[in-house]
Write a protein that holds these residues in place. Structure first.
Motif, mmCIF file in Angstrom:
data_model
loop_
_atom_site.group_PDB
_atom_site.id
_atom_site.type_symbol
_atom_site.label_atom_id
_atom_site.label_comp_id
_atom_site.label_asym_id
_atom_site.label_seq_id
_atom_site.Cartn_x
_atom_site.Cartn_y
_atom_site.Cartn_z
ATOM 1 N N GLY A 36 0.784 -1.226 0.000
ATOM 2 C CA GLY A 36 0.000 0.000 0.000
ATOM 3 C C GLY A 36 0.817 1.277 0.000
ATOM 4 O O GLY A 36 0.254 2.375 0.065
ATOM 5 N N SER A 72 -0.438 3.270 7.680
ATOM 6 C CA SER A 72 -1.240 2.628 8.710
ATOM 7 C C SER A 72 -2.486 2.021 8.069
ATOM 8 O O SER A 72 -3.092 2.617 7.189
ATOM 9 C CB SER A 72 -1.636 3.665 9.762
ATOM 10 O OG SER A 72 -2.668 3.181 10.594
ATOM 11 N N ALA A 73 -2.868 0.832 8.514
ATOM 12 C CA ALA A 73 -4.040 0.176 7.918
ATOM 13 C C ALA A 73 -4.672 -0.793 8.905
ATOM 14 O O ALA A 73 -3.994 -1.344 9.781
ATOM 15 C CB ALA A 73 -3.642 -0.576 6.649
ATOM 16 N N THR A 74 -5.972 -0.961 8.783
ATOM 17 C CA THR A 74 -6.684 -1.965 9.560
ATOM 18 C C THR A 74 -7.850 -2.486 8.738
ATOM 19 O O THR A 74 -8.417 -1.758 7.927
ATOM 20 C CB THR A 74 -7.202 -1.397 10.902
ATOM 21 O OG1 THR A 74 -7.860 -2.435 11.640
ATOM 22 C CG2 THR A 74 -8.188 -0.265 10.674
ATOM 23 N N ALA A 75 -8.187 -3.744 8.946
ATOM 24 C CA ALA A 75 -9.361 -4.336 8.286
ATOM 25 C C ALA A 75 -10.182 -5.117 9.303
ATOM 26 O O ALA A 75 -10.876 -6.069 8.972
ATOM 27 C CB ALA A 75 -8.921 -5.233 7.134
ATOM 28 N N LEU A 114 -10.805 -2.592 4.417
ATOM 29 C CA LEU A 114 -9.467 -2.064 4.612
ATOM 30 C C LEU A 114 -9.513 -0.542 4.697
ATOM 31 O O LEU A 114 -10.015 0.134 3.796
ATOM 32 C CB LEU A 114 -8.541 -2.485 3.460
ATOM 33 C CG LEU A 114 -7.094 -1.976 3.534
ATOM 34 C CD1 LEU A 114 -6.392 -2.538 4.761
ATOM 35 C CD2 LEU A 114 -6.338 -2.350 2.262
ATOM 36 N N HIS A 135 -7.071 2.818 5.462
ATOM 37 C CA HIS A 135 -5.729 3.366 5.654
ATOM 38 C C HIS A 135 -5.798 4.604 6.544
ATOM 39 O O HIS A 135 -6.748 5.381 6.482
ATOM 40 C CB HIS A 135 -5.102 3.744 4.307
ATOM 41 C CG HIS A 135 -4.607 2.565 3.539
ATOM 42 N ND1 HIS A 135 -4.783 2.422 2.184
ATOM 43 C CD2 HIS A 135 -3.947 1.458 3.941
ATOM 44 C CE1 HIS A 135 -4.249 1.282 1.779
ATOM 45 N NE2 HIS A 135 -3.743 0.682 2.825
ATOM 46 N N ARG A 176 -1.722 8.387 6.727
ATOM 47 C CA ARG A 176 -2.676 7.960 5.694
ATOM 48 C C ARG A 176 -1.973 7.473 4.443
ATOM 49 O O ARG A 176 -2.543 6.706 3.654
ATOM 50 C CB ARG A 176 -3.617 9.109 5.368
ATOM 51 C CG ARG A 176 -4.550 9.446 6.513
ATOM 52 C CD ARG A 176 -5.107 10.859 6.385
ATOM 53 N NE ARG A 176 -5.764 11.078 5.116
ATOM 54 C CZ ARG A 176 -6.070 12.280 4.657
ATOM 55 N NH1 ARG A 176 -5.761 13.360 5.349
ATOM 56 N NH2 ARG A 176 -6.690 12.410 3.501
ATOM 57 N N SER A 177 -0.755 7.940 4.210
ATOM 58 C CA SER A 177 0.009 7.458 3.072
ATOM 59 C C SER A 177 1.486 7.486 3.393
ATOM 60 O O SER A 177 1.945 8.304 4.196
ATOM 61 C CB SER A 177 -0.265 8.312 1.818
ATOM 62 O OG SER A 177 0.340 9.596 1.940
#
Length: 203
Positions: A48, A170-173, A179, A181, A187-188
């Motif tokens: 990502g 940063s990411a979570t699902a 998903l 971010h 965020r990126s």
């Protein structure tokens, strides 16, 4: 002497005195990719992250300047790009909450995982890598190692007070398998390959 001191003294007195060599751990790097930079780029994209390809000619930092062109607050820890929020003037960590872009240089990167290693020496204030909205990382292609086995032999894990791998944004699902971010951090995350010697400080 307290009971705690008695226990600790007993442990110290009864430590095993056997001199055993540490087991050999291979580095699993017998078949490295032909290009560590290409392998890192592919891994970063899978996680990502965004790879900023340098232009064929002209200003090598043009992709970075384009990303931050509309930003109100840029906090830079590198000489190549000047920001308008000086980390040295930080009063409290909450003052980083409105930073649009933080720009740092990584100690090194890992081709296998697309990770960049950020230490206290790179960040100056560790929280900037988490509280900024977006993170741009400068990477010297010479500072890419094949895998994590090589990475953990680097001196940063012995010489620095803080060292953390960042692999994409940063990411979570966790919620409904969607998903997201930027849930607990940036965020990126963008990476720009540029050698340490190529420093042009204009903004």
């Amino acid at each position: 002497m307290s009971g705690r001191d008695d226990i600790l003294a007993s442990i110290r007195a009864n430590l095993p005195r056997v001199d055993r060599p540490l087991p050999y751990v291979p580095q699993f790097d017998d078949d490295p990719p032909a290009s560590l930079l290409d392998a890192f780029k592919a891994s970063l994209n899978r996680m990502g992250g965004m790879f900023l390809d340098p232009p064929a000619a002209g200003d090598i930092l043009a992709p970075v300047r384009a990303k931050i062109a509309g930003a109100q607050i840029v906090c830079s820890m590198v000489p190549e790009i000047a920001g308008n929020r000086d980390i040295a003037d930080l009063g409290a960590l909450r003052d980083l909450a409105d930073v649009d872009f933080a720009i740092v240089r990584t100690s090194f990167a890992v081709a296998e995982t697309g990770s960049v290693l950020l230490s206290d020496a790179d960040l100056r204030v560790n929280a900037v890598a988490y509280l900024a909205q977006h993170l741009i990382v400068l990477l010297d292609p010479a500072d890419i190692v094949v895998n994590l086995h090589q990475a953990y032999r680097r001196p940063e894990f012995r010489d620095r007070h803080y060292a953390c791998f960042h692999t994409g944004p940063s990411a979570t699902a966790d919620i409904e398998g969607v998903l997201i971010h930027g849930a607990q951090g940036v965020r990126s995350l963008s990476v720009m390959p540029i050698a340490r010697a190529q420093t042009q400080s204009t903004y």
